[in-house]
Design an enzyme around this catalytic site. Sequence first.
Site, PDB file in Angstrom:
ATOM      1  N   GLU A  19      44.440  25.292  45.387  1.00 37.77           N
ATOM      2  CA  GLU A  19      44.314  26.560  45.797  1.00 37.77           C
ATOM      3  C   GLU A  19      43.007  27.183  44.987  1.00 37.77           C
ATOM      4  O   GLU A  19      42.764  27.042  43.717  1.00 37.77           O
ATOM      5  CB  GLU A  19      45.466  27.377  45.186  1.00 37.77           C
ATOM      6  CG  GLU A  19      45.702  28.673  45.797  1.00 37.77           C
ATOM      7  CD  GLU A  19      47.065  29.381  45.378  1.00 37.77           C
ATOM      8  OE1 GLU A  19      47.531  30.288  46.041  1.00 37.77           O
ATOM      9  OE2 GLU A  19      47.563  28.988  44.303  1.00 37.77           O
ATOM     10  N   ALA A  68      49.837  27.765  36.051  1.00 35.23           N
ATOM     11  CA  ALA A  68      50.301  26.577  36.674  1.00 35.23           C
ATOM     12  C   ALA A  68      50.292  26.770  38.317  1.00 35.23           C
ATOM     13  O   ALA A  68      49.658  27.727  38.726  1.00 35.23           O
ATOM     14  CB  ALA A  68      51.945  26.591  36.587  1.00 35.23           C
ATOM     15  N   ASN A  90      51.913  23.482  43.839  1.00 35.85           N
ATOM     16  CA  ASN A  90      52.132  22.338  44.924  1.00 35.85           C
ATOM     17  C   ASN A  90      53.508  21.798  45.182  1.00 35.85           C
ATOM     18  O   ASN A  90      54.220  21.630  44.455  1.00 35.85           O
ATOM     19  CB  ASN A  90      51.152  21.236  44.389  1.00 35.85           C
ATOM     20  CG  ASN A  90      50.046  21.718  43.581  1.00 35.85           C
ATOM     21  OD1 ASN A  90      49.152  22.351  44.316  1.00 35.85           O
ATOM     22  ND2 ASN A  90      49.848  21.292  42.228  1.00 35.85           N
ATOM     23  N   HIS A 146      58.881  30.588  38.169  1.00 37.47           N
ATOM     24  CA  HIS A 146      57.864  31.290  39.079  1.00 37.47           C
ATOM     25  C   HIS A 146      57.463  30.342  40.185  1.00 37.47           C
ATOM     26  O   HIS A 146      57.316  30.405  41.199  1.00 37.47           O
ATOM     27  CB  HIS A 146      56.728  31.684  38.161  1.00 37.47           C
ATOM     28  CG  HIS A 146      55.736  32.498  39.220  1.00 37.47           C
ATOM     29  ND1 HIS A 146      55.630  33.824  39.262  1.00 37.47           N
ATOM     30  CD2 HIS A 146      54.606  31.802  39.755  1.00 37.47           C
ATOM     31  CE1 HIS A 146      54.436  33.896  39.881  1.00 37.47           C
ATOM     32  NE2 HIS A 146      53.817  32.825  40.270  1.00 37.47           N
ATOM     33  N   GLU A 147      57.055  29.079  39.350  1.00 38.49           N
ATOM     34  CA  GLU A 147      56.562  28.040  40.404  1.00 38.49           C
ATOM     35  C   GLU A 147      57.617  27.302  41.540  1.00 38.49           C
ATOM     36  O   GLU A 147      57.282  27.073  42.390  1.00 38.49           O
ATOM     37  CB  GLU A 147      55.903  26.980  39.785  1.00 38.49           C
ATOM     38  CG  GLU A 147      54.622  27.329  38.793  1.00 38.49           C
ATOM     39  CD  GLU A 147      53.575  28.202  39.275  1.00 38.49           C
ATOM     40  OE1 GLU A 147      53.272  27.997  40.456  1.00 38.49           O
ATOM     41  OE2 GLU A 147      53.127  28.979  38.600  1.00 38.49           O
ATOM     42  N   HIS A 185      58.383  29.530  44.219  1.00 39.56           N
ATOM     43  CA  HIS A 185      57.294  29.214  45.384  1.00 39.56           C
ATOM     44  C   HIS A 185      57.805  28.171  46.435  1.00 39.56           C
ATOM     45  O   HIS A 185      57.212  28.197  47.322  1.00 39.56           O
ATOM     46  CB  HIS A 185      56.012  29.127  44.707  1.00 39.56           C
ATOM     47  CG  HIS A 185      55.062  30.138  44.388  1.00 39.56           C
ATOM     48  ND1 HIS A 185      54.707  31.209  45.320  1.00 39.56           N
ATOM     49  CD2 HIS A 185      54.479  30.490  43.270  1.00 39.56           C
ATOM     50  CE1 HIS A 185      54.063  32.024  44.431  1.00 39.56           C
ATOM     51  NE2 HIS A 185      53.694  31.679  43.377  1.00 39.56           N
ATOM     52  N   GLU A 242      52.737  35.639  45.542  1.00 41.81           N
ATOM     53  CA  GLU A 242      52.782  35.946  43.969  1.00 41.81           C
ATOM     54  C   GLU A 242      53.694  36.974  43.585  1.00 41.81           C
ATOM     55  O   GLU A 242      54.335  36.668  42.518  1.00 41.81           O
ATOM     56  CB  GLU A 242      51.197  36.128  43.640  1.00 41.81           C
ATOM     57  CG  GLU A 242      50.421  34.976  43.814  1.00 41.81           C
ATOM     58  CD  GLU A 242      50.881  33.538  43.241  1.00 41.81           C
ATOM     59  OE1 GLU A 242      51.736  33.704  42.309  1.00 41.81           O
ATOM     60  OE2 GLU A 242      50.399  32.427  43.650  1.00 41.81           O
TER      61      GLU A 242
END
Length: 844
Positions: free
Chosen positions: A121, A254, A257, A289-290, A293, A312
């Site tokens: 990204e 971070a 993926n 957070h990750e 996603h 985000e």
Amino acid sequence: MTALKHFYETFQPSHYNLYIDVNRATKLISGTSTITGDAKEANVLIHQKFMTINSVTADGKPVTFTTDNENEAIHITLAQPGETTLAIDYTAPLTDSMMGIYPSYYEVNGEKKQIIGTQFETTFARQAFPSVDEPEAKATFDLAIKFDEQPGETIIANMPEDHEENGVHYFETTVRMSTYLIAFAFGDLQSKITKTKSGVEVGVFATKAHQPKELDFALDIAKRSIEFYEDFYQTPYPLPHSWQLALPDFSAGAMENWGLVTYREAYLTLDPDNTSLEMKQLVATVIAHELAHQWFGDLVTMKWWDDLWLNESFANMMEYVAVDAIEPDWHIWELFQTSEAPMALNRDATDGVQSVHVQVEDPAEIDSLFDGAIVYAKGARMLVMVRALLGDDALRKGLKAYFAAHQYGNATGADLWAALGDASGLDVGAIMNSWLEQPGYPVVTAAVKNGQLTLSQQQFFVGDGQDKGRLWQIPLNSNYDAAPEIFKDQTVTVGDYAELRRTNGKPFRVNVGNDSHFIVKYDETLLNDILKDAGALDAISQLQILQDQRLLAEGRQISYADVVPLLPQFAASERAVVTTALYQVASNLRKFVSPESAEEKQLQAFFNKLSADQVARLGWTAKAGESNDDQLTRPYVLSAALYAQNQTAIADAHALFTANADKLAELPADTRGFILANEIKHFGNEALFDKLLAAYRATADASYKSDIRGALTGTPDAALITKLIGQFEDADTIKPQDLRGWFRGVLTNEKGEQAAWDWIRNEWQWLEKTVGGDMEFTTYITVITGIFRTPERLAEFKTFFEPKLPTPGLTREITMDIKVITSRVSLIQAEETAVNKAIAAENN
């Protein structure tokens, strides 16, 4: 760069067969990208960057192609449009840019080692394999990786490994996904693995520079986060596993993926026996957070980068929702109020700031979208506002429908608003568009005029701002029912104030809970009514008074001198959220004094007055059974006492250092940084400096590294500052990912400011070459802006940075930052006499 259409308009991939051979010794990648898809026209565009394209075939036959480096493209001419399989044979360099496929370096027992990881990204998959490298171009992927493998090495990717044959590792076919979420890594790794209640394998991977116990905390948080999200989203985690990987070199914090999340080591590994609660909270929120996603961003992806906020902002809100659910005793929303809220309010008050939703095409400009204060923090505040309006039941119902409608595909902000609107019956889009499409935010003025309680809204600026008459649909969250739920107009009359005050029996307030993105300016009547019994207000309301009054002072709507007498009213609070806000405001007073002046001595005495009782109550050492609030408060009050030159605090810190001189790493993590900094500042010498720098190189504990950095950059010794800056470009000592923190530390040190400023001006080309492709590159400029405060520094800043205004990705940052420094210089010149008089009065 010539503007080209989106490549997806010319070729729409459905499946990739990727063969990638990575040779660490020669630093070369070679491979074949075989892409099956629908050619929409005979001339198709495929992305590549820094590649040598050896051959291209279409359905097995060679075709004409040209490489276009300016547009990061391969132009391919086909016989006709339609279903086609392209096979592109290529080579590319393995770079040290922390983008694409790249090596991470580390040491174990003095031996230098490396592991290979990826960062794709925003637009860096095209450095790893030819592709249509755009979020909308979702496809399935078969990944085959070969590398110069050594015994005992591990390779991991988005999906489980299917088999290994002749040194090639083949992975199971992915689900339909975007190129920027592909990831793999290999090297000498250790891991710990568990399973969620629904059977998802969760693992944490790191180099063997770490103790095995440093993986435990992350493993627990990751497992429980996935279990929480499966329940909250009412949508199963879509992959067989969720790997979390700590990379020794990593440009961002971070990266989400799909199935293989990558992190800076500082945000994944920690010593469970000696890490501050603050650091545990930070690591937990990053992991949450990750993992948010994995659904919001990965399962459903923005259609184009202009909707980056959709990924985000949502994950930024959900990290707090998740951590609050799995660790309720942390009261994690208080961290949101002391970190995300002020960050967004500060940045969003500068004229020229980007809106949350921004149109963008150029890859360099895409990277500049990652403005943490806007796309992450402000966007999260927007969604917190929506959540407060809708309630969790409607939010969850809407999200479930959104995931069902768009899974494995792409969506826009309008799609999310439609789903949430259907679930709640509210026109969510109409409310949100006023916040997302416009930059800035309003100040709501509440005043009693001719006996009538009136409200008005106007855009709030710190510094000069062009008022364009913007209006917002403001969820007021008032404690008086007579106030409108959504305030849309320029002004509104609520009613007769005396009658309203009598009926409600409490002072009038709006934005109760501080969930909406605006600040409040109460007139004298209303503010005095609130402050009469400020101590009885809840902690968030106390924080809000401090935060709003500081911003109003920064925006020249009230005098900064009027903020000073407020601070002692809150100094005895035992709530960390109030203490944090108090010292955020107090620290801002430091800009009004010159180092070592009589005015600074007055300010130090004021800091001592604010902190002395709390230092006496808490001391340097944690007590058994003390509250989380006490743990989080201690660092703020000790820091204040040391700035105040409190001789007892200095002596106590020195005694703790002396008693632990041979085991500094074992000092309690929440006070260790202050003990080391105090020692360097008051008792330091070159031998201690060298000892700590050697410890920094040797340790893999990110928290200890941070403490050492904070101490060394604060040295008052000019010779040691020169020695330290000499290490800035030595990647074996200071990794490029960590350099900004070192630079900031020296620049903040009044004895080091000139040397740091000289370094960045002299070494800008080196810096641009080393970290220029990094989405955080512009934050070096932001760091300088946060510190400069004199007319001389403003002139130097403009001289250096104005010629760089045409540089893609830097234009907005430089333009805004000139305004920020200009307004600070102007504020100081106007207010310093009154502020210092107010500080002196508080000391008497």
